[in-house]
Motif scaffolding. Sequence first.
Motif, PDB file in Angstrom:
ATOM      1  N   TYR A 184       4.708   4.168  -1.346  1.00  0.00           N
ATOM      2  CA  TYR A 184       3.722   3.589  -2.253  1.00  0.00           C
ATOM      3  C   TYR A 184       4.195   2.207  -2.664  1.00  0.00           C
ATOM      4  N   ILE A 189       0.493   1.605  -6.990  1.00  0.00           N
ATOM      5  CA  ILE A 189      -0.115   2.831  -7.509  1.00  0.00           C
ATOM      6  C   ILE A 189      -1.197   2.447  -8.507  1.00  0.00           C
ATOM      7  N   THR A 232      -2.323   1.521   4.230  1.00  0.00           N
ATOM      8  CA  THR A 232      -3.194   2.599   3.763  1.00  0.00           C
ATOM      9  C   THR A 232      -4.216   3.023   4.814  1.00  0.00           C
ATOM     10  N   THR A 257      -1.785   1.298  -1.391  1.00  0.00           N
ATOM     11  CA  THR A 257      -1.504   2.511  -2.162  1.00  0.00           C
ATOM     12  C   THR A 257      -1.160   3.719  -1.299  1.00  0.00           C
TER      13      THR A 257
END
Length: 169
Positions: free
Chosen positions: A54, A57, A93, A127
Motif C-alpha cells: 500500500y 491508503i 492498483t 492503493t
Amino acid sequence: MFQKLIILLIVVSSLSCKEQNKTSSINLENWSKRMIDIGQKDSLEYGKSYLSIYSQIYSLSEHKTHNLTAMISLRNTSDVDTIYILNAQYYDTHGASVRKYFDRPIFLAPLETSEIIINETDVSGGTGSNFIFEWKIPKDCSEPLFEAIMNSTMGQQGLSFTTQAVRTQ
C-alpha cells in the motif's frame, strides 16, 4: 536595474527547483553486486510469491488518501542454503507494471535479508499495489519470506502495518 531583476529571478527559480525524488532509495548498484548466473541448475525448485503493498491508503472517504513509505524485505529463512530471487516486479492498483528491480537473478546468503524501499512520495502503485517475486531454492530448503512494512507519520500521529506474501505457484 531590469537586468539585475532578471538575473535575480533566474537565481531564485534555479534554487527553488528541487531534485527529482527517487522512487526507491535502494541504489541499483546494490543489486548488481548480488547478481549471479545460476545457469541450468536442475536441482533448484521454482516458486512464485505475491505480496500486497500500500503506497496510499484511504482516510475519511474515498476522496482523501495518505501516502505511505513501504519497506519490502526479501528474506532467506534457511540457515544453511543460499537462495536465488529471479525477479521482483512491482505492479500498480490496476495490474500494470510499474518497475522491475533487477534483470538477472540475485542471491541471498543463509539468513540474509535484502530490502526494497518505496518512498512516501512515490504513489505510482496507488492503493492496491503489489509485487510478484519469482525464486529458486535448493531441494528441501525453506522458502523465502517476503514481507512489507508500510508506515507514515503526520504531526504526532503515526500509522504502521505489515503484509506477508503468499505463494502463488
